[in-house]
Design a protein around this motif. Structure first.
Motif, PDB file in Angstrom:
ATOM      1  N   ASP A  59      30.484  34.048  41.814  1.00  0.00           N
ATOM      2  CA  ASP A  59      31.578  34.530  42.512  1.00  0.00           C
ATOM      3  C   ASP A  59      32.821  34.042  42.572  1.00  0.00           C
ATOM      4  O   ASP A  59      33.856  34.681  42.731  1.00  0.00           O
ATOM      5  CB  ASP A  59      31.008  35.186  43.985  1.00  0.00           C
ATOM      6  N   LYS A  63      37.916  34.050  40.916  1.00  0.00           N
ATOM      7  CA  LYS A  63      38.957  33.619  42.047  1.00  0.00           C
ATOM      8  C   LYS A  63      39.413  32.317  41.598  1.00  0.00           C
ATOM      9  O   LYS A  63      40.849  32.111  41.838  1.00  0.00           O
ATOM     10  CB  LYS A  63      38.363  33.640  43.363  1.00  0.00           C
ATOM     11  N   ASP A 119      29.219  44.652  34.013  1.00  0.00           N
ATOM     12  CA  ASP A 119      29.186  43.905  35.235  1.00  0.00           C
ATOM     13  C   ASP A 119      30.204  42.886  35.016  1.00  0.00           C
ATOM     14  O   ASP A 119      30.705  42.506  36.010  1.00  0.00           O
ATOM     15  CB  ASP A 119      27.589  43.469  35.498  1.00  0.00           C
ATOM     16  N   GLY A 122      33.462  44.036  35.625  1.00  0.00           N
ATOM     17  CA  GLY A 122      33.628  44.497  36.931  1.00  0.00           C
ATOM     18  C   GLY A 122      34.164  43.533  37.706  1.00  0.00           C
ATOM     19  O   GLY A 122      34.665  43.334  38.558  1.00  0.00           O
ATOM     20  N   LEU A 123      33.160  42.305  37.433  1.00  0.00           N
ATOM     21  CA  LEU A 123      33.441  40.989  38.224  1.00  0.00           C
ATOM     22  C   LEU A 123      34.902  40.465  37.992  1.00  0.00           C
ATOM     23  O   LEU A 123      35.476  40.100  39.233  1.00  0.00           O
ATOM     24  CB  LEU A 123      32.551  39.752  37.619  1.00  0.00           C
ATOM     25  N   ILE A 125      37.689  42.422  37.086  1.00  0.00           N
ATOM     26  CA  ILE A 125      38.463  43.259  37.571  1.00  0.00           C
ATOM     27  C   ILE A 125      38.694  43.540  39.116  1.00  0.00           C
ATOM     28  O   ILE A 125      39.606  43.347  39.517  1.00  0.00           O
ATOM     29  CB  ILE A 125      38.268  44.720  37.035  1.00  0.00           C
ATOM     30  N   ASP A 126      37.280  43.044  39.629  1.00  0.00           N
ATOM     31  CA  ASP A 126      37.209  43.092  41.175  1.00  0.00           C
ATOM     32  C   ASP A 126      38.083  41.841  41.746  1.00  0.00           C
ATOM     33  O   ASP A 126      38.446  41.799  42.999  1.00  0.00           O
ATOM     34  CB  ASP A 126      35.936  42.962  41.748  1.00  0.00           C
ATOM     35  N   SER A 127      38.318  40.853  40.965  1.00  0.00           N
ATOM     36  CA  SER A 127      38.858  39.704  41.110  1.00  0.00           C
ATOM     37  C   SER A 127      40.489  39.642  40.875  1.00  0.00           C
ATOM     38  O   SER A 127      41.220  38.658  41.061  1.00  0.00           O
ATOM     39  CB  SER A 127      38.455  38.302  40.552  1.00  0.00           C
ATOM     40  N   LYS A 130      42.812  42.229  34.590  1.00  0.00           N
ATOM     41  CA  LYS A 130      42.970  43.480  33.858  1.00  0.00           C
ATOM     42  C   LYS A 130      42.101  42.675  32.464  1.00  0.00           C
ATOM     43  O   LYS A 130      42.476  41.801  32.180  1.00  0.00           O
ATOM     44  CB  LYS A 130      44.038  44.171  33.513  1.00  0.00           C
TER      45      LYS A 130
END
Length: 181
Positions: A59, A63, A119, A122-123, A125-127, A130
């Motif tokens: 996670d 970031k 997934d 997605g990890l 993109i969510d952070s 692109k």
């Protein structure tokens, strides 16, 4: 200086075997990189890293990359492909072989982290990234790659050259190149 970089590895022995200058080596986990004040990287390469990360570290990784990357920089991250035949065969074989035979072997290491390509994207993109490119790599399947290495490479090359929807099942690794969204 266009040739400056920082290399992070959990293993000091791996860094010692490399040709990376001593002053550019950092031994430790992602926390060591997070504590390091160096920022503004043009590129961040995480090759073979995600396999060994905990959930919390996984996670933190995108970031952390976002915080260390220059505005126009790119991050290149490889993931073990959870959707691959290689992942399924390793999982099954690991359950069948007694643990005493796995000691000091790759199969005997802590559970291997694997992500489905969607997934992993997605990890990122969510952070705030692109996806610039996604590549399927390493079309070999354990244990055939150990038992029949030359044949395994020939089959892998054939599969890679015949791009199809099945490529993701044959590919044990996924490489994502991403930049700020």
């Amino acid at each position: 200086d266009t040739s400056s970089y920082l290399a992070l590895d959990l293993s000091s022995k791996m860094l010692e075997q490399s040709s990376i200058p001593i002053n550019q080596r950092l031994v430790g986990s992602l926390a060591a990189l997070q504590e390091n004040e160096i920022q503004g990287f043009d590129f961040i390469f995480c090759l073979g890293l995600t396999t060994y990360l905990s959930d919390a570290e996984m996670d933190m990784l995108p970031k952390l990359c976002m915080s260390k990357l220059k505005g126009e920089g790119q991050v290149i991250i490889s993931f073990t492909n959870r959707s691959s035949l290689n992942h399924y065969s390793r999982t099954i074989i690991k359950k069948l072989i007694p643990k005493r035979f796995l000691k000091n072997k790759v199969l005997g290491l802590k559970p291997q982290r694997a992500e489905r390509p969607s997934d992993a994207c997605g990890l990122m993109i969510d952070s705030g990234f692109k996806i610039d490119a996604l590549y399927y790599l390493n079309q070999t399947i354990f244990p055939f790659n150990w038992l029949f290495p030359r044949l395994s490479v020939r089959i892998a090359n054939w599969v890679k050259n015949h791009k199809s929807a099945r490529l993701k099942w044959w590919s044990s690794d996924v490489l994502i190149i991403a930049s700020r969204a």
